[in-house]
Design a protein around this motif. Structure first.
Motif, PDB file in Angstrom:
ATOM      1  N   LEU A  79      57.571  18.629  70.195  1.00 26.22           N
ATOM      2  CA  LEU A  79      58.151  19.639  71.070  1.00 26.22           C
ATOM      3  C   LEU A  79      57.064  20.116  72.026  1.00 26.22           C
ATOM      4  CD1 LEU A  79      60.683  21.374  71.622  1.00 26.22           C
ATOM      5  CD2 LEU A  79      59.773  23.016  69.968  1.00 26.22           C
ATOM      6  N   THR A  80      57.273  19.891  73.318  1.00 21.19           N
ATOM      7  CA  THR A  80      56.285  20.276  74.327  1.00 21.19           C
ATOM      8  C   THR A  80      56.699  21.602  74.945  1.00 21.19           C
ATOM      9  OG1 THR A  80      55.710  17.981  74.775  1.00 21.19           O
ATOM     10  CG2 THR A  80      55.187  19.577  76.480  1.00 21.19           C
ATOM     11  N   MET A  81      55.736  22.543  74.980  1.00 21.88           N
ATOM     12  CA  MET A  81      55.993  23.884  75.484  1.00 21.88           C
ATOM     13  C   MET A  81      54.832  24.327  76.370  1.00 21.88           C
ATOM     14  SD  MET A  81      56.560  27.380  73.236  1.00 21.88           S
ATOM     15  CE  MET A  81      54.864  27.747  72.821  1.00 21.88           C
ATOM     16  N   PRO A  82      55.112  24.708  77.624  1.00 21.54           N
ATOM     17  CA  PRO A  82      54.034  25.242  78.450  1.00 21.54           C
ATOM     18  C   PRO A  82      53.639  26.640  77.968  1.00 21.54           C
ATOM     19  CG  PRO A  82      56.098  25.288  79.666  1.00 21.54           C
ATOM     20  CD  PRO A  82      56.375  24.627  78.362  1.00 21.54           C
ATOM     21  N   ILE A  83      52.327  26.909  77.979  1.00 18.90           N
ATOM     22  CA  ILE A  83      51.838  28.211  77.507  1.00 18.90           C
ATOM     23  C   ILE A  83      51.056  28.964  78.576  1.00 18.90           C
ATOM     24  CG2 ILE A  83      51.759  27.471  75.101  1.00 18.90           C
ATOM     25  CD1 ILE A  83      48.629  27.332  75.520  1.00 18.90           C
ATOM     26  N   GLN A  84      50.923  28.362  79.755  1.00 19.14           N
ATOM     27  CA  GLN A  84      50.201  29.007  80.850  1.00 19.14           C
ATOM     28  C   GLN A  84      50.565  28.305  82.145  1.00 19.14           C
ATOM     29  OE1 GLN A  84      46.774  27.897  78.649  1.00 19.14           O
ATOM     30  NE2 GLN A  84      45.846  26.917  80.435  1.00 19.14           N
ATOM     31  N   GLU A  85      50.303  28.973  83.266  1.00 15.00           N
ATOM     32  CA  GLU A  85      50.701  28.419  84.555  1.00 15.00           C
ATOM     33  C   GLU A  85      49.898  27.174  84.925  1.00 15.00           C
ATOM     34  OE1 GLU A  85      50.962  29.808  89.187  1.00 15.00           O
ATOM     35  OE2 GLU A  85      51.147  31.317  87.628  1.00 15.00           O
ATOM     36  N   GLY A  86      48.603  27.238  84.783  1.00 16.80           N
ATOM     37  CA  GLY A  86      47.750  26.112  85.148  1.00 16.80           C
ATOM     38  C   GLY A  86      46.656  25.913  84.122  1.00 16.80           C
ATOM     39  N   TRP A  87      46.047  24.748  84.109  1.00 13.91           N
ATOM     40  CA  TRP A  87      45.068  24.428  83.073  1.00 13.91           C
ATOM     41  C   TRP A  87      43.801  25.258  83.207  1.00 13.91           C
ATOM     42  CZ3 TRP A  87      40.248  22.271  83.981  1.00 13.91           C
ATOM     43  CH2 TRP A  87      40.024  21.758  85.262  1.00 13.91           C
ATOM     44  N   LYS A  88      43.556  25.851  84.371  1.00 11.63           N
ATOM     45  CA  LYS A  88      42.356  26.674  84.550  1.00 11.63           C
ATOM     46  C   LYS A  88      42.580  28.135  84.161  1.00 11.63           C
ATOM     47  CE  LYS A  88      40.247  23.942  88.208  1.00 11.63           C
ATOM     48  NZ  LYS A  88      39.704  23.960  89.571  1.00 11.63           N
ATOM     49  N   THR A  89      43.831  28.485  83.873  1.00 11.69           N
ATOM     50  CA  THR A  89      44.141  29.868  83.511  1.00 11.69           C
ATOM     51  C   THR A  89      44.211  30.009  81.997  1.00 11.69           C
ATOM     52  OG1 THR A  89      46.528  29.462  83.613  1.00 11.69           O
ATOM     53  CG2 THR A  89      45.464  30.214  85.639  1.00 11.69           C
ATOM     54  N   ALA A  90      44.100  31.232  81.526  1.00 13.92           N
ATOM     55  CA  ALA A  90      44.218  31.515  80.093  1.00 13.92           C
ATOM     56  C   ALA A  90      45.693  31.452  79.691  1.00 13.92           C
ATOM     57  CB  ALA A  90      43.661  32.901  79.782  1.00 13.92           C
ATOM     58  N   TYR A  91      45.917  31.361  78.370  1.00 11.37           N
ATOM     59  CA  TYR A  91      47.310  31.360  77.920  1.00 11.37           C
ATOM     60  C   TYR A  91      47.983  32.641  78.377  1.00 11.37           C
ATOM     61  CZ  TYR A  91      46.286  34.614  74.095  1.00 11.37           C
ATOM     62  OH  TYR A  91      45.934  35.713  73.369  1.00 11.37           O
ATOM     63  N   ASP A  92      49.276  32.572  78.558  1.00 14.38           N
ATOM     64  CA  ASP A  92      50.063  33.687  79.071  1.00 14.38           C
ATOM     65  C   ASP A  92      51.033  34.130  77.977  1.00 14.38           C
ATOM     66  OD1 ASP A  92      52.309  35.062  80.334  1.00 14.38           O
ATOM     67  OD2 ASP A  92      51.504  34.383  82.256  1.00 14.38           O
ATOM     68  N   TYR A  93      50.950  35.397  77.585  1.00 16.69           N
ATOM     69  CA  TYR A  93      51.802  35.922  76.520  1.00 16.69           C
ATOM     70  C   TYR A  93      53.278  35.722  76.854  1.00 16.69           C
ATOM     71  CZ  TYR A  93      53.536  38.987  72.853  1.00 16.69           C
ATOM     72  OH  TYR A  93      54.175  39.484  71.754  1.00 16.69           O
ATOM     73  N   ASP A  94      53.648  35.895  78.114  1.00 16.79           N
ATOM     74  CA  ASP A  94      55.043  35.732  78.530  1.00 16.79           C
ATOM     75  C   ASP A  94      55.508  34.293  78.336  1.00 16.79           C
ATOM     76  OD1 ASP A  94      57.446  36.888  79.686  1.00 16.79           O
ATOM     77  OD2 ASP A  94      57.005  35.705  81.475  1.00 16.79           O
ATOM     78  N   TYR A  95      54.654  33.329  78.674  1.00 13.42           N
ATOM     79  CA  TYR A  95      54.982  31.921  78.432  1.00 13.42           C
ATOM     80  C   TYR A  95      55.194  31.676  76.937  1.00 13.42           C
ATOM     81  CZ  TYR A  95      54.123  29.781  83.038  1.00 13.42           C
ATOM     82  OH  TYR A  95      54.199  29.387  84.340  1.00 13.42           O
ATOM     83  N   LEU A  96      54.275  32.190  76.127  1.00 15.12           N
ATOM     84  CA  LEU A  96      54.392  32.015  74.680  1.00 15.12           C
ATOM     85  C   LEU A  96      55.688  32.618  74.153  1.00 15.12           C
ATOM     86  CD1 LEU A  96      50.776  32.832  73.491  1.00 15.12           C
ATOM     87  CD2 LEU A  96      51.941  30.644  73.264  1.00 15.12           C
ATOM     88  N   TYR A  97      55.943  33.854  74.526  1.00 17.05           N
ATOM     89  CA  TYR A  97      57.135  34.539  74.033  1.00 17.05           C
ATOM     90  C   TYR A  97      58.405  33.797  74.442  1.00 17.05           C
ATOM     91  CZ  TYR A  97      60.753  37.906  73.096  1.00 17.05           C
ATOM     92  OH  TYR A  97      61.899  38.494  72.632  1.00 17.05           O
ATOM     93  N   LYS A  98      58.504  33.447  75.717  1.00 18.17           N
ATOM     94  CA  LYS A  98      59.714  32.758  76.192  1.00 18.17           C
ATOM     95  C   LYS A  98      59.866  31.384  75.530  1.00 18.17           C
ATOM     96  CE  LYS A  98      60.235  35.080  80.605  1.00 18.17           C
ATOM     97  NZ  LYS A  98      60.157  34.939  82.077  1.00 18.17           N
ATOM     98  N   GLY A  99      58.751  30.712  75.284  1.00 16.94           N
ATOM     99  CA  GLY A  99      58.809  29.415  74.613  1.00 16.94           C
ATOM    100  C   GLY A  99      59.306  29.535  73.187  1.00 16.94           C
ATOM    101  N   PHE A 100      58.730  30.461  72.425  1.00 15.12           N
ATOM    102  CA  PHE A 100      59.168  30.642  71.038  1.00 15.12           C
ATOM    103  C   PHE A 100      60.585  31.207  70.969  1.00 15.12           C
ATOM    104  CE2 PHE A 100      54.593  30.351  69.946  1.00 15.12           C
ATOM    105  CZ  PHE A 100      54.705  29.373  68.976  1.00 15.12           C
ATOM    106  N   LEU A 101      60.963  32.025  71.932  1.00 15.26           N
ATOM    107  CA  LEU A 101      62.341  32.521  71.991  1.00 15.26           C
ATOM    108  C   LEU A 101      63.313  31.354  72.192  1.00 15.26           C
ATOM    109  CD1 LEU A 101      64.206  35.015  72.042  1.00 15.26           C
ATOM    110  CD2 LEU A 101      63.867  35.082  74.530  1.00 15.26           C
ATOM    111  N   LYS A 102      62.950  30.433  73.063  1.00 11.21           N
ATOM    112  CA  LYS A 102      63.793  29.254  73.282  1.00 11.21           C
ATOM    113  C   LYS A 102      63.875  28.397  72.018  1.00 11.21           C
ATOM    114  CE  LYS A 102      66.123  26.360  75.858  1.00 11.21           C
ATOM    115  NZ  LYS A 102      67.360  26.693  76.525  1.00 11.21           N
ATOM    116  N   ILE A 103      62.738  28.253  71.322  1.00 10.88           N
ATOM    117  CA  ILE A 103      62.755  27.503  70.059  1.00 10.88           C
ATOM    118  C   ILE A 103      63.711  28.163  69.070  1.00 10.88           C
ATOM    119  CG2 ILE A 103      61.390  26.822  68.038  1.00 10.88           C
ATOM    120  CD1 ILE A 103      58.977  26.540  69.968  1.00 10.88           C
TER     121      ILE A 103
END
Length: 145
Positions: A79-103
């Motif tokens: 299962l592939t889930m984006p966790i941040q906007e770009g590879w140079k940025t830190a992980y984004d809590y909103d990305y994580l939350y929305k990803g796990f919510l979708k799961i």
């Protein structure tokens, strides 16, 4: 590089690749970059993963809450889930939350009984704070050797 290493050696290096969970969570940036060496190793074992990520990156399909389910066989998924906007940025809590919510919305329909997560990219306490509020399958953390 990892394509030259035998699968058994990769599993020894990255125990998550030999996990008994039904699904391994592949965390990437929204620009399609795999963020941990274990996922680069995984792409050498499962080339379809690399092709799918490249195709969806080119199409601009990765955003917060967007998932790709790669059915490797009847009993195993990636299962592939984006966790941040770009590879140079830190992980984004909103990305994580929305990803796990979708799961939490799809895991029963997709027969995801358990999820393996590689430790190290995101602190487990951050993930735990998100998943404790959601209905999810069993989560198992793996460390590199």
């Amino acid at each position: 590089m990892y394509a030259l290493i035998e699968k058994e050696q990769l599993i020894e290096m990255f125990p998550i690749l030999g996990s008994k969970e039904t699904t391994i969570l592949n965390m990437i940036s929204a620009d399609g970059v795999s963020l941990m060496s274990v996922f680069k190793a995984m792409k050498s074992i499962y080339p379809v993963l690399h092709d799918s990520i490249r195709k969806n990156t080119t199409a601009g399909n990765f955003e917060a809450g967007r998932l790709l389910l790669h059915r490797v066989n009847e009993d195993f998924n990636i299962l592939t889930m984006p966790i941040q906007e770009g590879w140079k940025t830190a992980y984004d809590y909103d990305y994580l939350y929305k990803g796990f919510l979708k799961i939490s919305d799809i895991y029963k329909d997709r027969d995801i009984e358990s999820i393996a997560i590689q430790e190290g990219l995101i602190p487990t306490d951050v993930i735990d704070s998100i998943i404790e509020k959601l209905d999810l399958p069993k989560i198992v953390y793996y460390k590199e050797t």
